[in-house]
Every structure is written in C-alpha cells, then in structure tokens.
Write a protein that holds these residues in place. Structure first.
Motif, short mmCIF file in Angstrom:
data_model
loop_
_atom_site.label_atom_id
_atom_site.label_comp_id
_atom_site.label_asym_id
_atom_site.label_seq_id
_atom_site.Cartn_x
_atom_site.Cartn_y
_atom_site.Cartn_z
N ILE A 13 -50.64 39.68 -79.86
CA ILE A 13 -50.87 38.56 -80.78
C ILE A 13 -50.70 39.05 -82.21
N CYS A 14 -50.07 38.25 -83.04
CA CYS A 14 -49.94 38.64 -84.45
C CYS A 14 -51.34 38.67 -85.08
N PRO A 15 -51.68 39.79 -85.73
CA PRO A 15 -53.05 39.94 -86.24
C PRO A 15 -53.26 39.35 -87.63
N ASP A 17 -53.16 36.85 -91.22
CA ASP A 17 -53.94 35.69 -91.66
C ASP A 17 -53.06 34.46 -91.80
N CYS A 18 -52.70 33.87 -90.67
CA CYS A 18 -51.90 32.66 -90.64
C CYS A 18 -52.61 31.66 -89.75
N PRO A 19 -52.41 30.36 -89.97
CA PRO A 19 -53.10 29.38 -89.14
C PRO A 19 -52.74 29.44 -87.66
N SER A 21 -51.71 32.35 -85.58
CA SER A 21 -51.93 33.54 -84.73
C SER A 21 -50.89 33.57 -83.62
N CYS A 22 -49.64 33.70 -83.99
CA CYS A 22 -48.54 33.58 -83.03
C CYS A 22 -48.63 34.58 -81.89
N GLY A 23 -48.15 34.16 -80.73
CA GLY A 23 -48.04 35.07 -79.61
C GLY A 23 -46.77 35.89 -79.74
N ILE A 49 -41.51 32.77 -84.41
CA ILE A 49 -42.27 33.65 -85.31
C ILE A 49 -41.50 33.79 -86.63
N CYS A 50 -42.21 34.28 -87.64
CA CYS A 50 -41.60 34.34 -88.97
C CYS A 50 -40.73 35.60 -89.11
N ARG A 51 -39.94 35.62 -90.18
CA ARG A 51 -39.04 36.77 -90.40
C ARG A 51 -39.82 38.07 -90.61
N LYS A 52 -41.05 37.96 -91.08
CA LYS A 52 -41.83 39.16 -91.39
C LYS A 52 -42.14 39.96 -90.13
N MET A 53 -42.37 39.23 -89.02
CA MET A 53 -42.83 39.92 -87.81
C MET A 53 -41.71 40.31 -86.86
N HIS A 54 -40.48 39.88 -87.13
CA HIS A 54 -39.39 40.24 -86.21
C HIS A 54 -39.23 41.74 -86.08
N LEU A 184 -45.15 27.78 -90.66
CA LEU A 184 -43.79 27.65 -90.14
C LEU A 184 -43.76 26.93 -88.80
N GLN A 185 -44.77 27.19 -87.96
CA GLN A 185 -44.76 26.64 -86.61
C GLN A 185 -45.03 25.14 -86.60
N ALA A 186 -45.48 24.59 -87.74
CA ALA A 186 -45.67 23.14 -87.82
C ALA A 186 -44.44 22.47 -88.45
S1 SF4 Z 1 -46.02 33.14 -88.93
FE1 SF4 Z 1 -45.56 35.32 -88.87
S2 SF4 Z 1 -47.26 36.36 -89.90
FE2 SF4 Z 1 -47.92 34.26 -89.43
S3 SF4 Z 1 -48.99 34.46 -87.45
FE3 SF4 Z 1 -46.86 33.90 -87.01
S4 SF4 Z 1 -45.78 35.84 -86.69
FE4 SF4 Z 1 -47.73 36.30 -87.74
#
Ligand code: SF4
Ligand SMILES: Nc1nc2c(c(=O)[nH]1)N[C@H]1C(S)=C(S)[C@@H](COP(=O)(O)OP(=O)(O)OC[C@H]3O[C@@H](n4cnc5c(=O)[nH]c(N)nc54)[C@H](O)[C@@H]3O)O[C@H]1N2
Ligand SMILES: Nc1nc2c(c(=O)[nH]1)N[C@H]1C(S)=C(S)[C@@H](COP(=O)(O)OP(=O)(O)OC[C@H]3O[C@@H](n4cnc5c(=O)[nH]c(N)nc54)[C@H](O)[C@@H]3O)O[C@H]1N2
Ligand SMILES: [Mo]
Length: 677
Positions: A13-15, A17-19, A21-23, A49-54, A184-186
C-alpha cells in the motif's frame, strides 16, 4: 550464463499522505523491489497510481538513502556527520534524555511527527513511548484540522460522500482542491460526468492545474469562501430554492439562520470575494436547480484564521437544497467512513501517561524551540516522519531554534532532509515495504494491511522497532514495547472498531494476508450528531450562529497561498531527479495585473517579502490565479537552493479559529523584481 532471478508480485500500500492510500503491486526477489505498479484489485484506485510512485523502487534503493546511524561532526545545519553504531546512538540519546528528565522533567522533551508515513502503527507508535516518558504532548494539526472541526461543527461524525458515489451527482463543484495533484483517483469521475453532459465548476484561488478539466472557473480572493457560501444561500432563499422541509425536519436553527441571510447579498460578497455578483447569482441558481449536486471540498480554504467557519458555511450550503441522502448529492472530501476501523488507543496508549504533559502545537514549533511568554525552550527534540524546516510556518524561527547549541536534536529519517541537517544524531528509517502496518484511506471507505516484503536496507529500522529499542534502553518494562510490529497489527485486527463491523470471512482473510477491502458507504441521512440533527446553529461553537469572519489581516498587498505540486508530496520525493526536474525552479504564480504593475515578466527572478523574511522565487505569470494572490507550488529543499529560505519563512505562526490548525494560506506579502539586482 546469467542467473535467473525468481521474482514475485506482492501486494502493498502506498504509505503517503493522499486521500486514496492506493494499492500497489511490488515485484520483489525477496531482497530488492524491482518494479512497482498499481494494484488493479484496489477497490478505489483500481490500479491508477500517480507518476511519483511508478518508480518507488528508485527511492527505496536510492544511493542518497541514510543507511546507518549518524553523529554530527560539523556545525548544526552544515550537514557533516560520521557513522556510528545503533548501540552508541541509543546510549547517547537515552543518556541525554535521562539527564533532561532528571533536571526538567518530561516537559523538556518534545516529540515531533506528522505525515511521513500515514499508517496506524508506524505513524502513531511514538505516542505510546512519549506518553510513557511523560514528555510534551504534541498537538498534531499541520494539515486539515480546521476543515475537520468546521465539518464536525455541523455534521458531527456523519459520513460524507465517498468519491465513488460521484457517478450519481448531477453537478460537481470542485471547491479548493487541486485534484490533478492530490485526488487523481477521483478524476475519472469528473471526466465521466462531463462526458455525460454534467457540468463541473471550479472555485479556486489558483486554477492552473484544474482549469482544463472544468467547465467554469470561478477565481476567488483567498480566505473569502465563507462570504461566497453565504451569498449563495441568500440567493437560494430569495428564489425559494432551499429545501425548507428538509432543513426544518433535519436541521437545528434553520429559521434563525435564514433571518441572518438577508444581509449577505451577492453585491456584499462581490466586494469581499472579488467574484462579480452576477456570477455568484448564476452559480447559486445552478446549484439550487440541480437535484444531486456534490461539492468536492479540499483543505485549501480551511488553512486560514477563519478556516473553520468557512468550512462550516460550505457544509451548511451542501445541505441547503436537501441534496444529502440523494445518490451523489452532498459533500465529498471530509470524513466518509461510518466509524473508526481500529482502536488507535491500542497503539498510542494514552493510559501510559501519568501526568498531563505540556501541550505543544506543532504549528508553533518556533516558539517551543525558542521559548515564548509562557514557556521555556524545550531541551530535546525528536523528529520522525516529518520535515518541519520545510513544512511548518515560521521557518526562520524554527531554524533559529534548531541552531541552539544546548538543544539535543534526534531525527529518524530516510534522507538528509533540511531538518536532519540540524540533528545531533540521525537514525536511519525504513521504507513502507520494509515494515508491516495497516492503512485507512482518509478519503474513501477502504482499509488495508501491508506486510513487510524485504528486510530494511543497511541498518535502517522502522519507527516501531526504533521505539522498542529506545524503550528497552530507558528501562520501560511494559509488554507493549516487547511486541513485534506484526503482533501489533494482529492485535488491532483482533479488536476492530465499528467501521469493520460488516467485514466478511473472506475479507478478514484479505486483511490477514495483506490487501485492501472496501467497507459500506455511510448512510448520509443518519446524522451522527448529539441531537441526531444537522447543527446549522451550534451553541457549542465560539460563534453559535454561522457568520462571515475575515481572515487574518496584513499590511502587504498580495495574499500568499500554498498549492500542491504533481511532482512531489509535501517534501517527499525530493530524492528523485526526474520529479524535481519536472517540477522546475521554486515558482510563484501571480496574475498579469499584479505582474504588470511591478514590471515583472513570466520567468523573472523575484523577491517575495513581508515582515518575516525575503524569499527568492521565479515568477510565473498566469490568468489562472486570482488577482491579488501569489501562489507557491510545492515544498523545496534549502540545501538544493544554496541554503536560500523556503516559502514557509513568509508564514506566520498563527492558528485557525477552530481546530488549532495551520494557517499557511493566510499570509500577506509583496513582490519585487530581482532582475539586475
Ligand atoms: S496518488 Fe500517488 S502518492 Fe497518492 S496514494 Fe496514490 S500512489 Fe500514493
Ligand atoms: N501530488 C501531491 N499530492 C498530494 C499532496 C502534494 O503535496 N502533492 N499533498 C497531500 C496532502 S498532505 C494533502 S492534505 C492533500 C490535500 O488535498 P486537498 O485537500 O484536495 O487540497 P489541495 O489539492 O492541496 O488543494 C488546495 C487548493 O486550495 C486552493 N486554495 C487555497 N486557498 C484557497 C481559498 O481561500 N479558496 C479556495 N477556493 N481555494 C483555495 C489552492 O489553490 C489549492 O489548489 O493532498 C495530498 N496529496
Ligand atoms: N509551504 C507549504 N507547507 C506545507 C504544505 C504545502 O503544501 N506547502 N503542506 C502542508 C501539509 S498539507 C502537510 S500534511 C504537511 C506535511 O509536513 P510533514 O509531515 O513535515 O511531511 P513531509 O514534508 O513530507 O516530511 C515527511 C518526512 O518523513 C519521512 N518519512 C517517511 N516515512 C517515514 C517513516 O516510516 N519513518 C520515519 N521516521 N520517517 C519517514 C520522509 O522521508 C520525509 O522527510 O506540510 C504542510 N506544510
Ligand atoms: Mo496534508
């Protein structure tokens, strides 16, 4: 012949601080993380998921990572350290703490953490240790507690919309949220709504990122959203578009509140907000005529001296047409769940504290380190999961305090942050994949667990394991400190909160193995307040009758706000060159009228100043920021700017009206060109 590596894709799980908590799915050979992708089975993110976590693995295996305990050898802030053993580090830390406890008691020691890791165990376990010690008690209100307090003043613990419910909304108002960066997920819900012919309206002080995704952009003077909400309600009443039956049946104080609305005309609000009265009127009419309008509320408008009241007013607006309870109608962006998933107190152990302890609000760190009217400066600071030099208001005061030769500072970190540079001892911290935990998404009705996938790199340790050895060296005998982090997660699952009341056997199995489950959306007509009604008027509030409160005043002409960057998350991801390069120089967005009157052109170096500091930026001139506003995107590192100050040097240490929250958007500045200076 090349050796074939046996690898597996495992859930985590992404740790951050985003609303959402993407898997995540992590490919691992048991020692390294080789690849990361979104987990398509995640009930909310669905693999997005966002570009930061790829390329999360690049952060985990970064050559810049701190891998051993370090002891300072240079001046504070200089960044010179030498490796030491854990044993030596723990001896020195606990030796100093024992002296301070003898001389000053627990009030001499200040623990400091915020949002580095947003889980339950690793984020909060330090509370148990410092409760046991009787150290200062940290008031953790660096983010959205004014928003929480404002919402709660009206709705109590009623669950708001989960973004997955937005597919049923017939009008979407994005109010002070840069969803492209932070939600982003919304965004697919927003795009689908527009595709289906529904309108999306943005109410923003800076609409740069969101403008392409919205049908209408309403630029508002920062800190004045309460006036807009009041004027919209004025129009709704004038036109008979309020749902009187709903408000009288489910609300408390509607008739009295309605009487106050006659003064809040669109003309009155135009003066305050800078939005033409005709626009306010048409926005109110569109909102009133929609059947299931949703307001997606970000935290931006709450980070002001009037932030709690602003959120109260927007929340009341969200119930005004009876939208709550209709599918897709109401408010999204506050607290969507129907009760806590786990019992935090099992981790934080308030019962370990024998004396109340000095309360220190983390927004007032500068005062705590330098002393103020009521308190002497603390003697030791222990920072974990936070980088206050970049994230807390009053940067020059924070740095002045951290420079004190008699302050004993310990920082538990993964990278050499601006804060870590001031430490006497640095302890190396683990990444999320190297530790076990559970995570609740604060923006969705989802809950999950993620277990350790690899051993921590070098000599890194999780927060839990670090506090365990510190507790042992302090002589704390409680069983709690002898547990493993996995045992702690297990205990939380064994004694679940009401939010996990409906979990099936299959879902428990997911949680035991590591994964994310979805819980039922809240019943938006079950008003979880003391009286069971919506508190339009709330006698327990400092201002029982909702009204317009101005934000903090200031003598300088421009209102300075902070906006998130899509490339970073607060001060996380500064280790990743592709992200910091994509983000570019530290920029300040200003409107052409403000640029022209100061002879500033797009791309010019500028100096922003007020009574606190001078900070250098690059000007970005854009019509998508409200006139009279200066917007600073993201948090940077001083070290990468030749020790130049950051935007928070221009932020006052002031708190919101309710919720004791940061007011980082509520500061005034002026700007001058730095060309040829
Ligand atoms: S949008 Fe990115 S940083 Fe935010 S919870 Fe998802 S993967 Fe993590
Ligand atoms: N990529 C990325 N993602 C993040 C973060 C990040 O830094 N980067 N931060 C994370 C964190 S810690 C949080 S709390 C959440 C925050 O997520 P949200 O609560 O959704 O808030 P933000 O998207 O930060 O947007 C705040 C917006 O408020 C606007 N604003 C400021 N003042 C006013 C005002 O007075 N009125 C109005 N109408 N608008 C105003 C700003 O221009 C900004 O666009 O996002 C999280 N996700
Ligand atoms: N100017 C400006 N100021 C802001 C904001 C802004 O947008 N602009 N945003 C505000 C908001 S909304 C928030 S929430 C705060 C956030 O403020 P902070 O809580 O200070 O968050 P970060 O700056 O991201 O720092 C988190 C640190 O924790 C470390 N960390 C991560 N995981 C772990 C772990 O498991 N253990 C330990 N020991 N350390 C870990 C990371 O390496 C990182 O250095 O900042 C606020 N301040
Ligand atoms: Mo935040």
């Amino acid at each position: 012949m090349t050796e074939l590596r046996h690898t597996q894709w495992k859930k985590t799980i992404c740790p951050y601080d985003c609303p959402t908590s993407c898997g995540l799915l992590a490919e691992t050979d048991g020692r390294h993380i080789l690849n990361i992708k979104g987990d398509p089975e995640h009930p909310a993110a669905k693999g997005l998921i966002c570009r930061k976590m790829h390329r999360y693995m690049d952060s985990i295996h970064s050559p810049d990572r701190i891998l051993t305990p370090l002891k300072r050898t240079g001046e504070k802030g200089e960044g010179k350290f030498m490796p030491i053993t854990w044993e030596a580090a723990v001896d020195e830390i606990t030796g100093r703490w024992k002296e301070i406890l003898k001389e000053e008691g627990g009030n001499g020691i200040l623990p400091f953490y915020y949002s580095g890791v947003m889980s339950v165990v690793q984020r909060k376990c330090g509370d148990a240790f410092f409760n046991r010690m009787g150290a200062c008690s940290l008031v953790k209100t660096l983010c959205s507690s004014a928003k929480g307090a404002g919402y709660e003043a009206v709705m109590g613990h009623t669950g708001c919309l989960d973004p997955r419910e937005l597919c049923d909304s017939d009008l979407l108002i994005v109010w002070g949220s840069n969803m492209m960066a932070t939600r982003l997920q919304a965004m697919p819900a927003l795009k689908a709504a527009r595709g289906g012919g529904k309108r999306v309206v943005l109410i923003e002080a800076c609409g740069e990122d969101m403008a392409p995704y919205c049908d209408q952009i309403v630029l508002i003077r920062p800190g004045t959203d309460g006036a807009l909400a009041l004027a919209m309600m004025h129009v709704l009443v004038e036109e008979g578009l309020e749902d009187r039956e709903f408000l009288e049946e489910y609300g408390e104080g509607f008739p009295e509140f309605k009487d106050t609305l006659k003064d809040y005309t669109p003309k009155w609000a135009e003066e305050i907000t800078g939005i033409p009265s005709l626009v306010i009127r048409s926005l109110a009419l569109e909102y009133g005529r929609a059947s299931r309008p949703a307001i997606i509320l970000g935290s931006g408008p709450s980070r002001y001296g009037n932030g709690g009241m602003t959120v109260r007013l927007i929340t009341i607006l969200s119930v005004f047409t009876g939208a709550w309870g209709k599918p897709g109608g109401g408010l999204c962006g506050c607290s969507p769940t129907a009760g806590p998933y786990v019992d935090d107190a099992l981790v934080t152990r308030p019962d370990f504290r024998k004396t109340p302890g000095r309360k220190v609000n983390l927004n007032l760190l500068g005062n705590a380190l330098n002393g103020d009217r009521n308190n002497v400066p603390v003697k030791s600071l222990y920072v974990y999961g936070s980088n206050p030099v970049g994230s807390v208001c009053g940067q020059t005061q924070v740095i002045k305090g951290l420079r004190r030769p008699d302050l004993f500072t310990v920082v538990h970190e993964r990278f050499m942050t601006d804060t870590a540079r001031y430490a006497d001892i640095i302890l190396p911290a683990a990444f999320s994949v190297e530790q076990s935990d559970c995570y609740l998404a604060y923006g969705y009705c989802t809950f999950g667990t993620a277990y350790k996938l690899t051993e921590p790199a070098g000599q890194c340790k999780s927060n839990w394991n670090t506090f365990s050895i510190l507790a042992q060296a302090m002589g704390y005998e409680e069983e709690y400190f002898k547990r493993s982090e996995e045992e702690m997660v297990e205990k939380l699952l064994e004694e679940p909160g009401p939010g996990l009341g409906h979990v099936s056997g299959e879902e428990w199995e997911i949680l035991r193995k590591g994964g994310v489950i979805s819980t039922p959306f809240a019943d938006h007509r079950l008003f979880r307040t003391a009286s069971g009604k919506i508190m339009i008027v709330n006698p327990k509030q400092p201002n029982p009758m909702p009204c317009y409160l101005p934000a903090h005043a200031g003598v300088y002409p421009l209102r300075l706000i902070a906006v998130p960057s899509q490339y970073t998350l607060n001060s996380i991801f500064l280790d990743r060159e592709e992200l910091t390069a994509g983000r570019g120089a530290m920029k300040l967005m200003i409107h052409p009228v403000d640029a022209d009157s100061r002879r500033i052109r797009d791309g010019d170096p500028v100096i922003a100043f007020n009574e606190l500091a001078e900070v250098e930026f690059t000007a970005r001139v854009t019509e998508l920021v409200a006139p009279g506003t200066a917007a600073a995107a993201g948090i940077y590192s001083m070290a990468s700017r030749g020790a130049g100050l950051l935007v928070n040097a221009l932020h006052h240490q002031r708190l919101s009206d309710i919720g004791e929250a940061t007011t980082l958007n509520d500061n005034r500045i002026d700007i001058r060109s730095a060309v040829n200076v």
